[in-house]
Design a protein around this motif. Structure first.
Motif, PDB file in Angstrom:
ATOM      1  N   ARG A  26      -1.364  -5.570  11.461  1.00 47.87           N
ATOM      2  CA  ARG A  26      -1.637  -4.911  12.734  1.00 47.87           C
ATOM      3  C   ARG A  26      -1.152  -3.464  12.727  1.00 47.87           C
ATOM      4  O   ARG A  26      -0.105  -3.156  12.171  1.00 47.87           O
ATOM      5  N   GLY A  27      -1.933  -2.613  13.361  1.00 48.01           N
ATOM      6  CA  GLY A  27      -1.536  -1.213  13.468  1.00 48.01           C
ATOM      7  C   GLY A  27      -2.128  -0.377  12.359  1.00 48.01           C
ATOM      8  O   GLY A  27      -3.024  -0.795  11.624  1.00 48.01           O
ATOM      9  N   ASP A  28      -1.621   0.816  12.224  1.00 44.88           N
ATOM     10  CA  ASP A  28      -2.201   1.867  11.387  1.00 44.88           C
ATOM     11  C   ASP A  28      -1.827   1.660   9.917  1.00 44.88           C
ATOM     12  O   ASP A  28      -0.814   2.175   9.441  1.00 44.88           O
ATOM     13  N   TYR A  29      -2.676   0.929   9.180  1.00 41.05           N
ATOM     14  CA  TYR A  29      -2.469   0.692   7.752  1.00 41.05           C
ATOM     15  C   TYR A  29      -3.755   1.009   6.982  1.00 41.05           C
ATOM     16  O   TYR A  29      -4.381   0.127   6.403  1.00 41.05           O
ATOM     17  N   PRO A  30      -4.165   2.281   6.948  1.00 42.77           N
ATOM     18  CA  PRO A  30      -5.413   2.617   6.249  1.00 42.77           C
ATOM     19  C   PRO A  30      -5.288   2.447   4.739  1.00 42.77           C
ATOM     20  O   PRO A  30      -4.190   2.522   4.171  1.00 42.77           O
ATOM     21  N   ASP A  31      -6.419   2.205   4.090  1.00 38.27           N
ATOM     22  CA  ASP A  31      -6.514   2.166   2.627  1.00 38.27           C
ATOM     23  C   ASP A  31      -5.496   1.209   2.008  1.00 38.27           C
ATOM     24  O   ASP A  31      -4.776   1.574   1.065  1.00 38.27           O
ATOM     25  N   PRO A  32      -5.411  -0.014   2.477  1.00 37.67           N
ATOM     26  CA  PRO A  32      -4.366  -0.917   1.963  1.00 37.67           C
ATOM     27  C   PRO A  32      -4.608  -1.298   0.505  1.00 37.67           C
ATOM     28  O   PRO A  32      -5.734  -1.477   0.059  1.00 37.67           O
ATOM     29  N   SER A  33      -3.524  -1.412  -0.220  1.00 37.87           N
ATOM     30  CA  SER A  33      -3.548  -1.826  -1.621  1.00 37.87           C
ATOM     31  C   SER A  33      -2.566  -2.971  -1.801  1.00 37.87           C
ATOM     32  O   SER A  33      -1.504  -2.992  -1.174  1.00 37.87           O
ATOM     33  N   VAL A  34      -2.913  -3.934  -2.673  1.00 34.34           N
ATOM     34  CA  VAL A  34      -2.071  -5.110  -2.829  1.00 34.34           C
ATOM     35  C   VAL A  34      -2.053  -5.542  -4.289  1.00 34.34           C
ATOM     36  O   VAL A  34      -3.029  -5.377  -5.020  1.00 34.34           O
ATOM     37  N   VAL A  35      -0.911  -6.082  -4.722  1.00 34.41           N
ATOM     38  CA  VAL A  35      -0.775  -6.635  -6.060  1.00 34.41           C
ATOM     39  C   VAL A  35       0.168  -7.833  -5.983  1.00 34.41           C
ATOM     40  O   VAL A  35       1.073  -7.870  -5.129  1.00 34.41           O
ATOM     41  N   LYS A  36      -0.040  -8.816  -6.857  1.00 31.49           N
ATOM     42  CA  LYS A  36       0.869  -9.956  -6.912  1.00 31.49           C
ATOM     43  C   LYS A  36       1.829  -9.775  -8.071  1.00 31.49           C
ATOM     44  O   LYS A  36       1.421  -9.508  -9.205  1.00 31.49           O
ATOM     45  N   ILE A  37       3.121  -9.908  -7.778  1.00 31.45           N
ATOM     46  CA  ILE A  37       4.160  -9.813  -8.789  1.00 31.45           C
ATOM     47  C   ILE A  37       5.012 -11.069  -8.678  1.00 31.45           C
ATOM     48  O   ILE A  37       5.671 -11.292  -7.667  1.00 31.45           O
ATOM     49  N   GLY A  38       4.966 -11.909  -9.703  1.00 31.15           N
ATOM     50  CA  GLY A  38       5.643 -13.192  -9.613  1.00 31.15           C
ATOM     51  C   GLY A  38       4.970 -14.057  -8.565  1.00 31.15           C
ATOM     52  O   GLY A  38       3.751 -14.247  -8.587  1.00 31.15           O
ATOM     53  N   ASP A  39       5.749 -14.547  -7.607  1.00 41.15           N
ATOM     54  CA  ASP A  39       5.182 -15.387  -6.548  1.00 41.15           C
ATOM     55  C   ASP A  39       5.044 -14.641  -5.228  1.00 41.15           C
ATOM     56  O   ASP A  39       4.870 -15.248  -4.173  1.00 41.15           O
ATOM     57  N   THR A  40       5.132 -13.312  -5.288  1.00 44.99           N
ATOM     58  CA  THR A  40       5.122 -12.504  -4.070  1.00 44.99           C
ATOM     59  C   THR A  40       4.020 -11.449  -4.133  1.00 44.99           C
ATOM     60  O   THR A  40       3.773 -10.866  -5.195  1.00 44.99           O
ATOM     61  N   TYR A  41       3.369 -11.216  -2.993  1.00 49.52           N
ATOM     62  CA  TYR A  41       2.390 -10.142  -2.877  1.00 49.52           C
ATOM     63  C   TYR A  41       3.071  -8.903  -2.305  1.00 49.52           C
ATOM     64  O   TYR A  41       3.902  -8.998  -1.393  1.00 49.52           O
ATOM     65  N   TRP A  42       2.696  -7.758  -2.850  1.00 45.62           N
ATOM     66  CA  TRP A  42       3.250  -6.475  -2.419  1.00 45.62           C
ATOM     67  C   TRP A  42       2.109  -5.549  -2.025  1.00 45.62           C
ATOM     68  O   TRP A  42       1.083  -5.510  -2.699  1.00 45.62           O
ATOM     69  N   ALA A  43       2.285  -4.824  -0.943  1.00 42.60           N
ATOM     70  CA  ALA A  43       1.216  -3.966  -0.435  1.00 42.60           C
ATOM     71  C   ALA A  43       1.770  -2.617  -0.002  1.00 42.60           C
ATOM     72  O   ALA A  43       2.977  -2.457   0.235  1.00 42.60           O
ATOM     73  N   THR A  44       0.866  -1.658   0.111  1.00 34.84           N
ATOM     74  CA  THR A  44       1.199  -0.346   0.643  1.00 34.84           C
ATOM     75  C   THR A  44      -0.041   0.215   1.313  1.00 34.84           C
ATOM     76  O   THR A  44      -1.106  -0.407   1.284  1.00 34.84           O
ATOM     77  N   ALA A  45       0.087   1.386   1.963  1.00 37.46           N
ATOM     78  CA  ALA A  45      -1.032   1.953   2.710  1.00 37.46           C
ATOM     79  C   ALA A  45      -0.802   3.435   2.962  1.00 37.46           C
ATOM     80  O   ALA A  45       0.310   3.959   2.809  1.00 37.46           O
ATOM     81  N   THR A  46      -1.864   4.105   3.380  1.00 42.72           N
ATOM     82  CA  THR A  46      -1.823   5.532   3.715  1.00 42.72           C
ATOM     83  C   THR A  46      -0.881   5.797   4.881  1.00 42.72           C
ATOM     84  O   THR A  46      -0.836   5.037   5.853  1.00 42.72           O
ATOM     85  N   THR A  47      -0.139   6.904   4.795  1.00 39.80           N
ATOM     86  CA  THR A  47       0.665   7.371   5.923  1.00 39.80           C
ATOM     87  C   THR A  47       0.257   8.756   6.406  1.00 39.80           C
ATOM     88  O   THR A  47       0.714   9.204   7.452  1.00 39.80           O
ATOM     89  N   SER A  48      -0.575   9.467   5.634  1.00 34.27           N
ATOM     90  CA  SER A  48      -1.075  10.793   5.993  1.00 34.27           C
ATOM     91  C   SER A  48       0.090  11.741   6.282  1.00 34.27           C
ATOM     92  O   SER A  48       0.933  11.957   5.416  1.00 34.27           O
ATOM     93  N   ASN A  49       0.181  12.272   7.501  1.00 33.87           N
ATOM     94  CA  ASN A  49       1.223  13.251   7.808  1.00 33.87           C
ATOM     95  C   ASN A  49       2.419  12.645   8.524  1.00 33.87           C
ATOM     96  O   ASN A  49       3.177  13.358   9.183  1.00 33.87           O
ATOM     97  N   TRP A  50       2.585  11.336   8.375  1.00 35.10           N
ATOM     98  CA  TRP A  50       3.794  10.670   8.843  1.00 35.10           C
ATOM     99  C   TRP A  50       4.683  10.359   7.644  1.00 35.10           C
ATOM    100  O   TRP A  50       4.204   9.957   6.592  1.00 35.10           O
ATOM    101  N   ALA A  51       5.959  10.554   7.843  1.00 39.29           N
ATOM    102  CA  ALA A  51       6.959  10.192   6.848  1.00 39.29           C
ATOM    103  C   ALA A  51       7.877   9.120   7.449  1.00 39.29           C
ATOM    104  O   ALA A  51       7.974   9.021   8.678  1.00 39.29           O
ATOM    105  N   PRO A  52       8.541   8.327   6.619  1.00 39.51           N
ATOM    106  CA  PRO A  52       8.498   8.284   5.155  1.00 39.51           C
ATOM    107  C   PRO A  52       7.101   7.913   4.654  1.00 39.51           C
ATOM    108  O   PRO A  52       6.347   7.246   5.356  1.00 39.51           O
ATOM    109  N   ALA A  53       6.801   8.344   3.442  1.00 39.16           N
ATOM    110  CA  ALA A  53       5.467   8.138   2.904  1.00 39.16           C
ATOM    111  C   ALA A  53       5.335   6.760   2.266  1.00 39.16           C
ATOM    112  O   ALA A  53       6.183   6.354   1.475  1.00 39.16           O
TER     113      ALA A  53
END
Length: 496
Positions: A26-53
């Motif tokens: 939910r909320g502002d998570y543009p361009d999401p990316s995901v990878v599975k490492i071990g038994d856990t999924y990890w994701a990140t997304a665009t922050t544009s001009n908001w920090a932390p990046a």
């Protein structure tokens, strides 16, 4: 007019695929990316001009996500703004984030950061591709011979030229590219409009499949959709699916695209973003999940579930500022990092002299919400307030300053005071903002903390607030010289 024609073209000629899109971020998570490492999924997304990046999120099931850290609390020295499209990957026991950012004195470039574990800390390796018109949307991929390549978009549409998707061999240490770049494909058919971008790849059987987005990504007039191309080797030749686009907006969600394929329990999924039709640009591009399968003729098809999938629930955010990890929950402008500290279960936010002052922002996840904060009038020495932030030049906020309540609007960089009312002899003050339909804004106040009163009886129109590529934040403000502070005892965000 061109965007309208493209939108009508999509509606008339292609099926609406909205039945299987499950909201998981939910909320502002543009361009999401995901990878599975071990038994856990990890994701990140665009922050544009908001920090932390670039937030780092984790999940065990692709459905329930938790923000645990950020890639850059302190921004890389070479870049200044537009932190876009991070791609998280895992290779040889190392985590890599490929990202786009604007180079100081230059244009958009692709950089790389690495870490020994997905939550960080990350070390920036610097930019590795900077084309004259800009380079964005990186994705790492190995060819059949095991060679590592970087796949990316040349930002030709920014100068009204066709956009190319390139591939070029990359050093194993991710510090640079080698050899010659090769074009994989470019925008070539009407539904793609003036661009193709956001490529991510997966290998199934004899083919490498490229998910890609095309047309207008952002804003209320967006025309984004998702297509598929395939090739038996990374460097081509590439064939686009004749049935593209395979994912088009409709129903509750519009403009779907720019995501990453991922596997779970023997099934295949695509994590991507789209706008909610109701809350639109005010909550931004949110993270959705959809299942796909490989067809008998070796193409990709999205799967209709046997029953509707539940969306991520609305939730309440509440902070008492006792040892809060601000970098995890809150954001600030890449152009001015605010100074803040915690003392005696209160947040002390150092002020900035010009309006809107210094500020921190919190994501909104609904078009209907109420945010409140209690400020310590006795301890605060700055004009202290709460309000909504689009960007530095588009803000509206309620301040308490020297016995007065002030609603101050900044629109296109121009400041105006909409309401000024005296309010003296108060030691503590609860201030709030109520938002309906993302844009109808009413400010609230109460000296006692109970029975909040409306300061403006007619809602203020905040439709001017969202930038083209970001959603609105609700935030806390401190305005005054740098020796002054705003003091906040708590913050609560309730969503409907």
């Amino acid at each position: 007019m061109k965007q309208l024609i493209n939108t009508l073209f999509l509606i008339m000629l292609f099926p609406i695929c909205s039945w299987s899109q499950q909201l998981v971020l939910r909320g502002d998570y543009p361009d999401p990316s995901v990878v599975k490492i071990g038994d856990t999924y990890w994701a990140t997304a665009t922050t544009s001009n908001w920090a932390p990046a670039f937030p780092i999120l984790k999940s065990k099931d692709l459905i329930n996500w938790q923000v645990v850290s950020n890639v850059f609390t302190n921004l890389p020295q070479w870049a200044d703004y537009y932190f876009w499209a991070p791609e998280i990957s895992y290779d040889n026991n190392k985590v890599y984030i490929y990202y786009s950012a604007h180079k100081k004195g230059g244009n958009l470039c692709i950089g790389v950061a690495s870490a020994d574990q997905p939550e960080g800390p990350y070390t920036d390796l610097g930019p590795i591709m900077c084309q004259e018109v800009g380079s964005i949307d990186a994705f790492p991929m190995r060819d059949n011979d095991g060679k590592l390549y970087l796949v990316w978009k040349e930002d030709g549409n920014s100068v009204k030229k066709p956009t190319s998707i390139w591939a070029m061999e990359m050093k194993e240490d991710r510090t640079g590219l080698i050899g010659e770049k090769k074009e994989l494909f470019h925008n070539s058919v009407p539904w793609e409009g003036n661009l193709v971008e956001g490529v991510s790849m997966i290998r199934h059987g004899d083919y490498i499949y490229a998910f890609y987005a095309a047309n207008g990504c952002c804003g209320g007039a967006c025309t984004y959709a998702t297509g598929i191309a395939r090739s038996k080797s990374l460097l081509g030749p590439w064939e686009k699916y004749s049935g593209n686009p395979i994912l088009v907006g409709g129903g509750e969600w519009i403009c779907p695209g720019h995501g990453t394929p991922v596997a779970k329990e023997g099934k295949h999924y695509f994590l991507f973003h789209a706008y909610n039709k109701a809350s639109s640009v005010y909550t931004g591009r949110q993270g959705l999940l959809i299942e796909y399968t490989i067809t008998p003729d070796s193409w990709i098809k999205f799967v209709k579930p046997s029953e509707p999938k539940p969306n991520a629930p609305l939730y309440k955010s509440s902070y008492d500022f006792i040892n809060e990890k601000m970098a995890t929950h809150w954001q600030w402008s890449v152009f001015e990092k605010p100074q803040f500290t915690f003392k005696g279960s209160a947040l002390y936010l150092s002020a900035s002299p010009s309006y809107p002052g210094s500020f921190i922002g919190h994501k909104t996840i609904s078009g209907n919400y109420t945010a409140t904060t209690t400020v310590s009038v006795q301890k605060a020495s700055a004009a202290t307030g709460i309000g909504l932030i689009g960007d530095e030049k588009n803000v509206i906020s309620l301040y308490y300053d020297k016995g007065k309540l002030l609603i101050v609007q900044i629109k296109g960089g121009k400041k105006s005071t909409l309401i000024s009312r005296s309010l003296s002899n108060t030691q503590s003050l609860t201030m709030g903002v109520q938002v309906r339909e993302g844009k109808n804004i009413t400010f609230l106040y109460s000296p006692s903390g109970k029975d909040l009163k409306k300061l403006n009886l007619t809602p203020i129109n905040g439709s001017y607030l969202p930038p083209w590529d970001r959603a609105v934040r609700v935030g806390l403000f401190a305005k005054g010289d740098s020796t002054r502070v705003g003091v906040f005892d708590n913050f609560e965000l309730k969503n409907k």
